[in-house]
Design an enzyme around this catalytic site. Structure first.
Site, short mmCIF file in Angstrom:
data_model
loop_
_atom_site.label_atom_id
_atom_site.label_comp_id
_atom_site.label_asym_id
_atom_site.label_seq_id
_atom_site.Cartn_x
_atom_site.Cartn_y
_atom_site.Cartn_z
N GLU A 182 -3.59 36.55 -6.49
CA GLU A 182 -4.66 35.56 -6.64
C GLU A 182 -5.77 35.91 -5.65
OE1 GLU A 182 -4.98 30.75 -7.17
OE2 GLU A 182 -3.96 31.48 -5.40
N ALA A 224 0.32 30.07 1.69
CA ALA A 224 1.39 30.36 0.75
C ALA A 224 0.77 30.62 -0.61
CB ALA A 224 2.39 29.21 0.69
N HIS A 273 4.10 21.69 -1.93
CA HIS A 273 2.84 22.03 -2.59
C HIS A 273 3.05 23.20 -3.55
CE1 HIS A 273 -1.66 22.61 -2.59
NE2 HIS A 273 -1.27 23.81 -2.97
N GLU A 274 3.66 24.26 -3.06
CA GLU A 274 3.83 25.45 -3.89
C GLU A 274 4.77 25.19 -5.07
OE1 GLU A 274 1.73 27.75 -3.36
OE2 GLU A 274 1.10 26.82 -1.50
N GLU A 314 -5.08 23.13 -7.56
CA GLU A 314 -4.93 22.85 -6.13
C GLU A 314 -5.00 21.37 -5.77
OE1 GLU A 314 -3.71 24.98 -4.43
OE2 GLU A 314 -4.22 26.86 -5.40
#
Length: 844
Positions: free
Chosen positions: A121, A254, A289-290, A312
């Site tokens: 990314e 991350a 979050h990930e 996000e």
């Protein structure tokens, strides 16, 4: 630079066979990619970057090709539109820029080692293999990986390993996914494993430089997060595995690669015997979050980078939803209110800031989108607001419908709003459009006029107000009185008789109860006086919100910081970590007026000493068995305040603790930052400095390294600062991934500011070459804008950065951060005298 051409319009891939052979010794990748897909015309192209292409075959026949480096393309012809099989052989360098395929460096027992991993990314998959490197170009992938393998080394990827033949590791075919989510890693990893309630293999991987026990916390959080998400989303986790991988060198925090998430070591590994609670919370929220992304971002992916917020913002909200569910005693939403919400409020009020949803015209603009205060924090706050408006039942129902419809495909914000609107019966799209497509947020002015309460909205701006600003928002009022309108959709409204509202209100009359709304409120003197009168009886979130509104209004010069200072003593002894955080956010805001050695600074330190004295006496320096969660979280804030206020008891106790411990490694994590900083600031010796710098270089404990760097950067010794600055470009001392924090620390140190600034100006070219392709690069500019406060420094900033405004990846950051410094300079000039007078009065 030309606008981005969407190659997916001309060739739509279906499956990739990837063969990648990596030599760490030669720092070289040799690869062969076979991609099948549909050509929409005869002239097509694939993405590449820094690949040396030796051959291109279409349906088994060699064809002529052109490698166009400025556009990152390999262009060639096919005989006719339709199904194609394209085979490309190539070589590529293994670089140290922490993107594409790259090595991480570490040592075990004095032996230097490397692991190799990926970071694709935003658009770095093209550095590893030719592809249509766009989010919409989803396909399946079969990976065959070869490398200069040593005994005991392992290879991992998105999918489980299928077999190993002649040193080639073959992995199961992936599900349909975007190129930027492809991932693999290899090296001398150790791991721990568990299984989720639904049978998913959950693993945590790290190098052997860490004790194996440091992997257990992450494994527990990852497993429970997956269990939570499967229930909350009402959608099964789509893969057979979820591996969490700690990398010694990693630029971001991350990355949500599907099935194989990569992390900085600091955000995955936890010493179970010596890590403060606040750091455990950080690690837990990063993991959550990930893993939220495995559905929201991976299973359903944004159609194009202008919808980055879809990934996000949602994951940023869900990390708190998940951790609040699995660790309710942590009260993690207090952290969101103290940090994420405030970051968004401060950034989003600056003229020139990007909206959450922003168009992308150039490749370099993609990395510039990753503004953490906007795409992450503001976007999350907007979704928190929406969740509060429609409720969890409608949210979960809408998300299930969204996943069912869009699984393994791509989506836009409109797709999400349609699903949530159908589930809630509200026009979610119309509400959210006002918040996503325009930057900023409103301040609601509430006043009593002729006995009636009137409310009006206008854009809240830090700095020069734009002329004819017509922005309006659909604002959820969330009043302390039942029965009022849910939304303010016009510029103003009449809410009713003051006496009736006052009598019916739950506590003093307030809007945005719970602080879920992305706006602030300015009350007239009569309503504000009632709030101040009852401030001590309000909840912690109400008290914090009171200070939040006041601090932002003071930053906009609509009230004075001098008006806030007298309120702080009423809140300073609170046993709420959230309230303590906001009290000292106020002190931090006032530090901007304090020049080194000035009377104002002396009075501010004395005031801070008075404010923190009782809480420090209660909490002390050391963790106690009787501590509540709030005590554990508040202690670092209170101790830091006492240290700034030069509390003699603290200074002596901290020094004695350091001497008794004998080394930084032996100190307890709770209070360690303050103990180390006290030693460097108040008991400095070259011997201590050298010992702490050596401990930083040799330690593998990321939390300890963070505390050491914070302390070392605070040294008042000019020669020691010179040594630190000289190490900025030495990866043996400071890894490139950690450089920005070191730079920020020294720049924030009055004794080091000029040295750090001179280094950046002198070495900007090196910095661009070393880190310029990274999504975090522009944050070096942000760091400067948070610290400079004089007109002289403003002019120096403008002189250095003005000629860089034509760079797409830096342009917006330079414009916005210039405004940030201008605002601060103006604020100092306008309010310094009043603040000095208020502080002098408080310390008498």
């Amino acid at each position: 630079m030309a606008s981005i051409e969407r190659l997916y319009d001309f060739f739509q891939p279906e499956h990739y066979d990837l063969f990648i052979d990596v030599s760490r010794e030669a720092k070289l990748i040799q690869g062969k990619t076979v991609v099948t897909g549909t050509a929409k015309r005869q002239s097509i192209a694939l993405h590449q970057h820094d690949l040396t292409v030796s051959s291109v075959k279409v349906n088994g026949q060699a064809v002529d090709f052109v490698v166009d480096n400025p556009t990152d393309q390999i262009r060639f012809q096919v005989e006719e539109a339709g199904q194609q099989t394209i085979e490309i052989a190539y070589e590529a360098p293994l670089t140290d820029n922490m993107n594409g395929i790259y090595p991480s460096y570490y040592s075990v027992d004095g032996q230097d080692k490397q692991v190799v991993s990926t970071q694709f990314e935003t658009y770095f998959a093209r550095q590893a293999f030719p592809s249509i490197d766009e989010p919409e170009a989803k396909a399946t992938f079969s990976l065959a990986l070869k490398f200069d393998e040593q005994p005991g080394e392992v290879a991992i990827a998105n999918m489980p390993e299928e077999r190993v033949v002649d040193g080639v590791h073959y992995f199961e075919k992936t599900v349909k996914m975007s190129t930027y989510l492809v991932a693999f890693a290899f090296g001398d990893f150790q791991s721990v494993e568990s299984t989720s309630q639904s049978g998913i293999k959950v693993g945590v991987y790290a190098t052997k430089t860490h004790p194996k026990k440091d992997l257990a916390f992450a494994l527990d959080i990852a497993k429970r997060s997956i269990d939570f998400y499967e229930d909350f989303y009402q959608t099964p986790y789509p893969l057979a595995q979820s591996l969490q991988v700690a990398l010694p060198d990693f630029s971001a925090g991350a990355m949500e690669n599907w099935g194989m998430v990569t992390y900085r070591e600091a955000y995955l590994l936890v010493d179970p015997d010596n890590t403060e609670l606040a750091m455990k919370q950080v690690v837990a929220t990063v993991i959550a979050h990930e893993l939220a992304h495995q559905w929201f971002g991976d299973l359903v992916t944004m159609k194009w980078w202008d919808e980055l917020w879809l990934n996000e913002s949602f994951a940023n909200m869900m990390e708190f939803v998940a951790i609040d569910a699995i660790e309710p005693d942590w009260h993690i939403w207090e952290s969101f209110n103290a940090n994420d919400a405030q970051s968004a409020f401060r950034r989003d009020a600056i003229p020139g800031v990007q909206p959450v949803h922003v168009a992308v015209h150039h490749p370099e603009e993609i990395d510039a989108l990753f503004d953490p205060a906007i795409v992450y924090a503001k976007g999350a706050h907007l979704l928190v607001m929406l969740r509060s408006l429609i409720g969890d039942d409608a949210l979960r129902k809408g998300l299930k419908a969204y996943f069912d419809k869009k699984a393994y495909g791509n989506a836009t914000g409109d797709d999400l709003w349609a699903a949530l609107g159908a589930a809630s019966g509200q026009d979610v799209g119309a509400i959210m459009k006002t918040w996503l497509d325009q930057p900023g947020y409103p301040v609601l002015s509430v006043s009593i006029e002729d006995g009636r309460v009137k409310v009006s909205q206008k854009p809240f701006v830090l700095g020069e107000k734009p002329k004819d600003d017509q922005r309006l928002w659909q604002v959820p009022l969330k009043a302390s009185v039942a029965g009022l309108p849910e939304l303010l959709t016009d510029e103003s409204a009449d809410l009713g008789e003051w006496s009736e509202l006052q009598a019916a209100s739950d506590g003093p009359f307030r809007l945005n109860v719970g602080n879920a709304g992305h706006y602030i409120v300015s009350y007239d003197d009569q309503i504000l006086a009632e709030q101040v009168q009852q401030l001590a009886a309000l909840s912690a979130i109400d008290q914090a919100q009171f200070l939040q509104n006041a601090l932002l209004l003071a930053q906009a010069n609509e009230i004075g910081y001098a008006d806030i200072l007298p309120v702080l003593p009423a809140l300073a002894d609170s046993d709420s970590a959230l309230v303590q955080d906001f009290v000292y956010q106020a002190i931090a805001a006032v530090k901007v007026f304090a020049s080194a050695g000035s009377d104002l600074e002396k009075n501010l330190k004395a005031s801070t000493q008075q404010l923190s004295a009782k809480s420090f006496a209660r909490l002390g320096l050391d963790k106690k068995a009787t501590d509540s969660v709030a005590d554990e979280l508040a202690r670092p804030t209170v101790v830091a305040a006492a240290l700034y206020g030069h509390n003699d008891d603290l200074l002596a106790k901290a020094h004695a603790t350091f001497v008794k411990a004998g080394s930084a490694q032996a100190l307890p994590a709770d209070g360690r930052t303050q103990i180390l900083k006290n030693e460097l600031v108040n008991y400095n010796s070259q011997e201590t400095f050298a010992a702490l710098l050596s401990a930083y270089q040799t330690s593998a404990n990321a939390s300890l390294k963070r505390d050491l760097s914070a302390a070392l950067a605070a040294t008042p010794n000019a020669l020691q600062i010179k040594e630190l600055v000289a190490s900025f470009q030495d990866p043996a001392v400071i890894k490139p991934q950690d450089l920005r924090n070191w730079f920020a620390g020294v720049l924030a140190n009055p004794a080091g500011q000029d040295q750090a600034w001179d280094w950046l100006k002198t070495n900007w070219g090196w910095l661009e070459e070393r880190l310029g392709g990274d999504m975090e690069f522009s944050s070096y500019i942000t760091v400067i804008s948070r610290i400079f406060k004089s007109r002289e420094k403003l002019e120096a900033f403008q002189a250095f950065f003005d000629d860089k405004k034509d760079q797409p990846g830096l342009s917006r950051e330079i414009v916005v951060d210039t405004q940030v410094i201008e605002n601060r300079v103006s604020l100092v000039e306008k309010q310094e005298a009043a603040v000095a007078k208020a502080l002098a009065g408080l310390t008498k």
